[in-house]
Design a protein around this motif. Structure first.
Motif, PDB file in Angstrom:
ATOM      1  N   ASP A 141       0.700  -1.138   0.005  1.00 27.93           N
ATOM      2  CA  ASP A 141      -0.086  -0.024  -0.095  1.00 27.93           C
ATOM      3  C   ASP A 141       0.896   1.210  -0.028  1.00 27.93           C
ATOM      4  OD1 ASP A 141      -2.375   1.399   0.108  1.00 27.93           O
ATOM      5  OD2 ASP A 141      -2.630   1.120   1.936  1.00 27.93           O
ATOM      6  N   TYR A 142       0.768   1.981  -0.935  1.00 28.70           N
ATOM      7  CA  TYR A 142       1.687   2.947  -1.291  1.00 28.70           C
ATOM      8  C   TYR A 142       1.182   4.133  -2.134  1.00 28.70           C
ATOM      9  CZ  TYR A 142       2.563  -0.125  -5.432  1.00 28.70           C
ATOM     10  OH  TYR A 142       2.045  -0.803  -6.211  1.00 28.70           O
ATOM     11  N   LEU A 157       1.574   6.359   4.064  1.00 25.68           N
ATOM     12  CA  LEU A 157       1.817   5.384   3.316  1.00 25.68           C
ATOM     13  C   LEU A 157       3.346   5.954   2.831  1.00 25.68           C
ATOM     14  CD1 LEU A 157      -1.348   5.636   1.132  1.00 25.68           C
ATOM     15  CD2 LEU A 157      -0.704   3.790   2.810  1.00 25.68           C
ATOM     16  N   ARG A 206      -2.046   3.298  -3.976  1.00 24.09           N
ATOM     17  CA  ARG A 206      -3.458   3.910  -3.423  1.00 24.09           C
ATOM     18  C   ARG A 206      -3.752   5.095  -4.405  1.00 24.09           C
ATOM     19  NH1 ARG A 206      -5.216   4.908   1.999  1.00 24.09           N
ATOM     20  NH2 ARG A 206      -4.210   3.037   2.499  1.00 24.09           N
ATOM     21  N   MET A 235      -4.211  10.038   1.122  1.00 22.94           N
ATOM     22  CA  MET A 235      -4.105   8.792   2.003  1.00 22.94           C
ATOM     23  C   MET A 235      -4.954   8.427   2.905  1.00 22.94           C
ATOM     24  SD  MET A 235       0.006   9.567   3.082  1.00 22.94           S
ATOM     25  CE  MET A 235       0.238  11.247   2.883  1.00 22.94           C
TER      26      MET A 235
END
Length: 370
Positions: free
Chosen positions: A207-208, A235, A279, A339
């Motif tokens: 997740d980034y 993130l 993301r 985020m």
């Protein structure tokens, strides 16, 4: 003597109308990817497609549907001046194309080096593809101490029609160079191929946030890093790409205390698994021509936040997804919002960008120009 490397021309090649795309090389950039994608669009329309480049470098997988040629411009370094060299090389190129390929119904020149050569070509139906905001490129070159003259550029681009990759690019091009034989045709985006490529492997991160782009002044990585430093950093940030400013951006990352949060993954021949799993995508560019990575992200259902460049992003994204160029605080705020809830930045992909649709626009433009 011209050095060439070509695929074997099929026996029935003279039965198909031919399209020729000319570019310096096929290194890892958006323009190079767009050339290959557009070539596929022409192939899908039933044309025989030839890609001619001046250098051997290739960073992408080459489709068997297209023919590839290499003519070595560096072999003519002994010609005393660049203008004379480009003129002479254009004559050799015309001779080669006529003999080995046949007369194309459309020839598209891509990027500066090809443009400087093809302005001298006498092949029929030549057009230059203008891929960036030319006033911003001129500003950048001058800031780096390079001499760039609008009159010289006008001479290069006034002989053949110019096809701009966004409305913003066309408007800027006309006002900067006083060249009016222009139109806008967006870059092609092969949604099906992109989705297939996105499933080829699973990224090592879960997740980034992601940024894809070369480390050069235009992309303003320093703005991105300073903005990210002001966020909650819940993130990690992945940076895909190579370039002259890579090491200085690594140093900036360290000075901002972000070594544990920012990951430099280098150039990726297939960035799509990373884009799909992100993301959201973020761009901090000072200028863009089209913003290809934005459209690719939308094809994969990945939300995008971008600076509101003079051209490109605003033609692909709604106003809410945009921030002023260089506004570190505003970009940080939007990254924090995304985020927490990236869905508020979701946008749809326009199927009019599919390769066959874009290729049809080129053929329609050529027919109209005739």
């Amino acid at each position: 003597m011209i050095t060439t490397t070509t695929t074997q021309i099929k026996e029935d090649s003279n039965k198909k109308e031919k399209v020729l795309l000319v570019i310096n090389c096929l290194q890892g950039g958006g323009a190079e990817r767009s050339v290959l994608t557009l070539g596929q669009g022409f192939y899908e329309l039933g044309y025989e497609v030839h890609i001619l480049r001046f250098k051997s470098k290739v960073a992408y997988e080459l489709s068997d549907n297209l023919f590839y040629h290499q003519l070595d411009l560096n072999a003519y370094k002994s010609v005393p001046t660049k203008p004379l060299r480009h003129w002479y090389f254009a004559k050799m190129l015309d001779k080669y194309v006529t003999k080995e390929i046949g007369i194309p119904i459309l020839t598209l020149s891509n990027l500066d080096k090809a443009d400087m050569v093809m302005r001298h070509s006498n092949l029929p139906n030549i057009a230059h593809i203008i891929r960036n905001t030319i006033s911003k490129k001129i500003e950048l070159f001058r800031s780096e101490g390079k001499k760039v003259g609008e009159k010289k550029l006008s001479n290069i681009y006034s002989r053949h029609p110019c096809i701009c990759v966004s409305q913003g690019v066309e408007k800027d091009f006309q006002s900067t160079l006083a060249v009016t034989n222009t139109t806008t045709i967006y870059n092609p985006i092969d949604k099906i191929q992109i989705m297939e490529s996105a499933s080829e492997f699973k990224p090592e991160f879960d997740d980034y946030i992601i940024h894809v782009g070369s480390f050069k002044t235009q992309k303003a990585h320093e703005v991105l890093l300073k903005s990210y430093a002001k966020t909650s950093k819940t993130l990690p940030l992945l940076l895909l790409g190579e370039g002259a400013l890579l090491e200085s951006m690594k140093e900036l990352t360290t000075s901002l205390g972000l070594d544990n949060n920012v990951h430099f993954l280098g150039f990726q021949k297939n960035p799509y698994p990373y884009i799909q799993k992100a993301r959201f995508m973020v761009l901090s560019s000072v200028f863009e021509g089209f913003g290809r990575v934005i459209a690719e992200s939308l094809a994969l259902g990945t939300p995008v936040i971008s600076t509101d460049c003079p051209s490109g992003p605003r033609e692909l994204l709604p106003p809410y997804n945009l921030v002023s160029v260089g506004d570190i605080d505003a970009l940080a705020k939007k990254m924090d919002e995304a985020m927490a809830n990236a869905d508020i930045y979701q946008s749809s992909f326009d199927d009019e960008l599919l390769p066959i649709k874009i290729a049809q626009q080129y053929i329609a433009f050529m027919t109209k120009s005739d």
